[in-house]
Design a protein around this motif. Structure first.
Motif, PDB file in Angstrom:
ATOM      1  N   SER A   1       1.364 106.559  35.886  1.00  0.00           N
ATOM      2  CA  SER A   1       1.315 107.965  36.294  1.00  0.00           C
ATOM      3  C   SER A   1       0.389 108.185  37.477  1.00  0.00           C
ATOM      4  O   SER A   1       0.514 109.163  38.215  1.00  0.00           O
ATOM      5  CB  SER A   1       0.873 108.843  35.112  1.00  0.00           C
ATOM      6  OG  SER A   1      -0.502 108.614  34.814  1.00  0.00           O
ATOM      7  N   LEU A   2      -0.552 107.268  37.661  1.00  0.00           N
ATOM      8  CA  LEU A   2      -1.459 107.340  38.814  1.00  0.00           C
ATOM      9  C   LEU A   2      -0.887 106.632  40.038  1.00  0.00           C
ATOM     10  O   LEU A   2      -1.568 106.503  41.058  1.00  0.00           O
ATOM     11  CB  LEU A   2      -2.813 106.713  38.451  1.00  0.00           C
ATOM     12  CG  LEU A   2      -3.607 107.421  37.353  1.00  0.00           C
ATOM     13  CD1 LEU A   2      -4.838 106.619  36.981  1.00  0.00           C
ATOM     14  CD2 LEU A   2      -4.007 108.823  37.801  1.00  0.00           C
ATOM     15  N   ALA A   3       0.348 106.172  39.897  1.00  0.00           N
ATOM     16  CA  ALA A   3       1.050 105.480  40.981  1.00  0.00           C
ATOM     17  C   ALA A   3       0.336 104.203  41.417  1.00  0.00           C
ATOM     18  O   ALA A   3       0.366 103.832  42.601  1.00  0.00           O
ATOM     19  CB  ALA A   3       1.239 106.410  42.179  1.00  0.00           C
ATOM     20  N   LEU A   4      -0.315 103.539  40.460  1.00  0.00           N
ATOM     21  CA  LEU A   4      -0.972 102.268  40.780  1.00  0.00           C
ATOM     22  C   LEU A   4       0.089 101.183  40.977  1.00  0.00           C
ATOM     23  O   LEU A   4       1.053 101.113  40.224  1.00  0.00           O
ATOM     24  CB  LEU A   4      -1.915 101.855  39.645  1.00  0.00           C
ATOM     25  CG  LEU A   4      -3.147 102.731  39.426  1.00  0.00           C
ATOM     26  CD1 LEU A   4      -3.933 102.210  38.222  1.00  0.00           C
ATOM     27  CD2 LEU A   4      -4.030 102.762  40.658  1.00  0.00           C
ATOM     28  N   PRO A   5      -0.070 100.332  41.980  1.00  0.00           N
ATOM     29  CA  PRO A   5       0.871  99.218  42.158  1.00  0.00           C
ATOM     30  C   PRO A   5       0.871  98.323  40.929  1.00  0.00           C
ATOM     31  O   PRO A   5      -0.127  98.230  40.206  1.00  0.00           O
ATOM     32  CB  PRO A   5       0.321  98.480  43.387  1.00  0.00           C
ATOM     33  CG  PRO A   5      -0.537  99.481  44.086  1.00  0.00           C
ATOM     34  CD  PRO A   5      -1.104 100.359  43.016  1.00  0.00           C
ATOM     35  N   TRP A   6       1.980  97.593  40.725  1.00  0.00           N
ATOM     36  CA  TRP A   6       2.104  96.792  39.505  1.00  0.00           C
ATOM     37  C   TRP A   6       1.042  95.714  39.434  1.00  0.00           C
ATOM     38  O   TRP A   6       0.536  95.403  38.345  1.00  0.00           O
ATOM     39  CB  TRP A   6       3.491  96.160  39.436  1.00  0.00           C
ATOM     40  CG  TRP A   6       3.703  95.045  40.428  1.00  0.00           C
ATOM     41  CD1 TRP A   6       4.225  95.133  41.682  1.00  0.00           C
ATOM     42  CD2 TRP A   6       3.356  93.659  40.232  1.00  0.00           C
ATOM     43  NE1 TRP A   6       4.223  93.914  42.302  1.00  0.00           N
ATOM     44  CE2 TRP A   6       3.714  92.982  41.431  1.00  0.00           C
ATOM     45  CE3 TRP A   6       2.794  92.937  39.191  1.00  0.00           C
ATOM     46  CZ2 TRP A   6       3.516  91.617  41.598  1.00  0.00           C
ATOM     47  CZ3 TRP A   6       2.595  91.564  39.350  1.00  0.00           C
ATOM     48  CH2 TRP A   6       2.957  90.916  40.539  1.00  0.00           C
ATOM     49  N   ASN A   7       0.680  95.145  40.596  1.00  0.00           N
ATOM     50  CA  ASN A   7      -0.325  94.072  40.564  1.00  0.00           C
ATOM     51  C   ASN A   7      -1.704  94.612  40.198  1.00  0.00           C
ATOM     52  O   ASN A   7      -2.467  93.965  39.475  1.00  0.00           O
ATOM     53  CB  ASN A   7      -0.369  93.339  41.904  1.00  0.00           C
ATOM     54  CG  ASN A   7      -0.650  94.271  43.074  1.00  0.00           C
ATOM     55  OD1 ASN A   7      -0.202  95.413  43.091  1.00  0.00           O
ATOM     56  ND2 ASN A   7      -1.395  93.788  44.060  1.00  0.00           N
ATOM     57  N   ILE A   8      -2.042  95.811  40.675  1.00  0.00           N
ATOM     58  CA  ILE A   8      -3.313  96.423  40.296  1.00  0.00           C
ATOM     59  C   ILE A   8      -3.301  96.762  38.810  1.00  0.00           C
ATOM     60  O   ILE A   8      -4.287  96.515  38.085  1.00  0.00           O
ATOM     61  CB  ILE A   8      -3.570  97.705  41.121  1.00  0.00           C
ATOM     62  CG1 ILE A   8      -3.676  97.351  42.605  1.00  0.00           C
ATOM     63  CG2 ILE A   8      -4.834  98.398  40.638  1.00  0.00           C
ATOM     64  CD1 ILE A   8      -4.848  96.471  42.953  1.00  0.00           C
ATOM     65  N   THR A   9      -2.189  97.297  38.326  1.00  0.00           N
ATOM     66  CA  THR A   9      -2.064  97.625  36.900  1.00  0.00           C
ATOM     67  C   THR A   9      -2.223  96.384  36.038  1.00  0.00           C
ATOM     68  O   THR A   9      -2.925  96.404  35.020  1.00  0.00           O
ATOM     69  CB  THR A   9      -0.706  98.288  36.620  1.00  0.00           C
ATOM     70  OG1 THR A   9      -0.593  99.482  37.387  1.00  0.00           O
ATOM     71  CG2 THR A   9      -0.553  98.615  35.148  1.00  0.00           C
ATOM     72  N   PHE A  10      -1.602  95.299  36.489  1.00  0.00           N
ATOM     73  CA  PHE A  10      -1.646  94.073  35.677  1.00  0.00           C
ATOM     74  C   PHE A  10      -3.039  93.470  35.653  1.00  0.00           C
ATOM     75  O   PHE A  10      -3.578  93.166  34.578  1.00  0.00           O
ATOM     76  CB  PHE A  10      -0.641  93.055  36.210  1.00  0.00           C
ATOM     77  CG  PHE A  10      -0.638  91.772  35.426  1.00  0.00           C
ATOM     78  CD1 PHE A  10      -0.030  91.703  34.186  1.00  0.00           C
ATOM     79  CD2 PHE A  10      -1.266  90.640  35.926  1.00  0.00           C
ATOM     80  CE1 PHE A  10      -0.048  90.519  33.449  1.00  0.00           C
ATOM     81  CE2 PHE A  10      -1.285  89.456  35.199  1.00  0.00           C
ATOM     82  CZ  PHE A  10      -0.672  89.400  33.957  1.00  0.00           C
ATOM     83  N   PHE A  11      -3.652  93.295  36.837  1.00  0.00           N
ATOM     84  CA  PHE A  11      -4.922  92.579  36.912  1.00  0.00           C
ATOM     85  C   PHE A  11      -6.120  93.441  36.517  1.00  0.00           C
ATOM     86  O   PHE A  11      -7.149  92.907  36.102  1.00  0.00           O
ATOM     87  CB  PHE A  11      -5.132  92.015  38.318  1.00  0.00           C
ATOM     88  CG  PHE A  11      -4.263  90.828  38.622  1.00  0.00           C
ATOM     89  CD1 PHE A  11      -4.505  89.599  38.041  1.00  0.00           C
ATOM     90  CD2 PHE A  11      -3.182  90.951  39.482  1.00  0.00           C
ATOM     91  CE1 PHE A  11      -3.704  88.503  38.301  1.00  0.00           C
ATOM     92  CE2 PHE A  11      -2.374  89.858  39.765  1.00  0.00           C
ATOM     93  CZ  PHE A  11      -2.624  88.637  39.166  1.00  0.00           C
ATOM     94  N   ARG A  12      -6.009  94.757  36.616  1.00  0.00           N
ATOM     95  CA  ARG A  12      -7.132  95.634  36.302  1.00  0.00           C
ATOM     96  C   ARG A  12      -7.015  96.289  34.925  1.00  0.00           C
ATOM     97  O   ARG A  12      -8.029  96.736  34.379  1.00  0.00           O
ATOM     98  CB  ARG A  12      -7.262  96.723  37.369  1.00  0.00           C
ATOM     99  CG  ARG A  12      -7.617  96.216  38.756  1.00  0.00           C
ATOM    100  CD  ARG A  12      -9.012  95.604  38.780  1.00  0.00           C
ATOM    101  NE  ARG A  12      -9.386  95.165  40.103  1.00  0.00           N
ATOM    102  CZ  ARG A  12      -9.979  95.927  41.010  1.00  0.00           C
ATOM    103  NH1 ARG A  12     -10.258  97.186  40.721  1.00  0.00           N
ATOM    104  NH2 ARG A  12     -10.282  95.451  42.193  1.00  0.00           N
ATOM    105  N   VAL A  13      -5.794  96.344  34.386  1.00  0.00           N
ATOM    106  CA  VAL A  13      -5.601  97.015  33.093  1.00  0.00           C
ATOM    107  C   VAL A  13      -5.045  96.061  32.045  1.00  0.00           C
ATOM    108  O   VAL A  13      -5.687  95.783  31.028  1.00  0.00           O
ATOM    109  CB  VAL A  13      -4.663  98.237  33.237  1.00  0.00           C
ATOM    110  CG1 VAL A  13      -4.474  98.924  31.882  1.00  0.00           C
ATOM    111  CG2 VAL A  13      -5.221  99.228  34.259  1.00  0.00           C
ATOM    112  N   THR A  14      -3.849  95.545  32.308  1.00  0.00           N
ATOM    113  CA  THR A  14      -3.149  94.763  31.291  1.00  0.00           C
ATOM    114  C   THR A  14      -3.871  93.466  30.941  1.00  0.00           C
ATOM    115  O   THR A  14      -4.157  93.195  29.773  1.00  0.00           O
ATOM    116  CB  THR A  14      -1.723  94.437  31.761  1.00  0.00           C
ATOM    117  OG1 THR A  14      -1.051  95.638  32.131  1.00  0.00           O
ATOM    118  CG2 THR A  14      -0.939  93.743  30.652  1.00  0.00           C
ATOM    119  N   LEU A  15      -4.155  92.644  31.950  1.00  0.00           N
ATOM    120  CA  LEU A  15      -4.732  91.324  31.688  1.00  0.00           C
ATOM    121  C   LEU A  15      -6.114  91.387  31.051  1.00  0.00           C
ATOM    122  O   LEU A  15      -6.373  90.671  30.067  1.00  0.00           O
ATOM    123  CB  LEU A  15      -4.767  90.502  32.981  1.00  0.00           C
ATOM    124  CG  LEU A  15      -5.116  89.014  32.812  1.00  0.00           C
ATOM    125  CD1 LEU A  15      -4.116  88.329  31.888  1.00  0.00           C
ATOM    126  CD2 LEU A  15      -5.153  88.315  34.168  1.00  0.00           C
TER     127      LEU A  15
END
Length: 237
Positions: free
Chosen positions: A140-154
């Motif tokens: 919803s914050l329009a974060l790129p997928w790589n930022i979402t993955f490395f900063r949130v998911t992983l």
């Protein structure tokens, strides 16, 4: 009796030999586990994302390794490669050096292959356990997928995976005893040699048990401390 123990352990040098064997056991366990987790992480991500072909290959590898005894994995790696390794090293003139170090290399690779198969399942399960609401918030914050993955998911997945990685490590440090079949003098083989030479198998196998228990106990304490640290702010104690 205490005098005999002193003679065996100190004067005949078996205490130092057992400590050296323990050091080899820890080295194989740490290197094999580190290599296994490093390889398992991208493989688990690809399986989690269901990448065509690669996901099926990773799944097959994990099932195959987890479905056979660890001893068989060691045999396959050692006897499946030793002949051509000898042939190559003979050509280049360093066969003796390779003969000395090859059991250690095979030990690390075998432990890495086994720990990798189990770590794939642990990390994949942790990735799937990341709350979907957090990912939707990132989107919803329009974060790129790589930022979402490395900063949130992983980071969240690794926190969730730590308990499972602990279990894999505890299994791995005990599986190092299987490496003795290729001639490497880790703790278990050193204890077996000492038992045969001194005709005191109960004594040396009990000492080996105490040393293995000490390794796993210290490891458990380290992982417990790490889990408490990572769980701060998540309802952890």
């Amino acid at each position: 009796m205490l005098n005999d123990f002193w003679v065996l352990m100190v004067e005949r040098g078996w205490a130092l030999a057992l400590l050296q064997g323990s050091a080899v056991t820890i080295a194989i366990g740490l290197l094999g586990m580190a290599l296994g987790v490093i390889v398992a992480t991208p493989l688990a991500v690809m399986r989690w994302r269901r990448v065509p072909v690669v996901s099926q290959f990773v799944d097959g590898y994990s099932i195959a390794i987890r479905g056979v005894p660890g001893l068989l994995v060691i045999y396959l790696l050692f006897f499946g490669s030793i002949d051509w390794i000898r042939a190559v090293t003979t050509v280049f003139g360093f066969q003796q050096a390779t003969e000395n170090v090859y059991p250690f290399i095979i030990g690390v690779l075998a432990i890495a292959a086994i720990s990798c198969a189990y770590s794939i399942e642990v990390i994949r399960g942790a990735l799937e356990a990341v709350p979907r609401g957090l990912l939707e918030a990132a989107h919803s914050l329009a974060l790129p997928w790589n930022i979402t993955f490395f900063r949130v998911t992983l980071p969240l997945a690794l926190r969730l995976a730590l308990g499972g990685i602990n279990n894999v490590w505890q299994m791995t440090i005990k599986d190092t005893s299987l490496i003795s079949v290729v001639g490497l003098q880790e703790l278990m083989r050193t204890a077996a040699i000492a038992a045969g030479i001194t005709r005191s198998p109960l004594l040396f196998y009990c000492i080996a048990a105490v040393l293995f228990f000490s390794m796993t106990t210290v490891s458990q304490s380290v992982f417990s401390a790490a889990e408490r640290s990572l769980n701060r702010g998540f309802g952890g104690r």
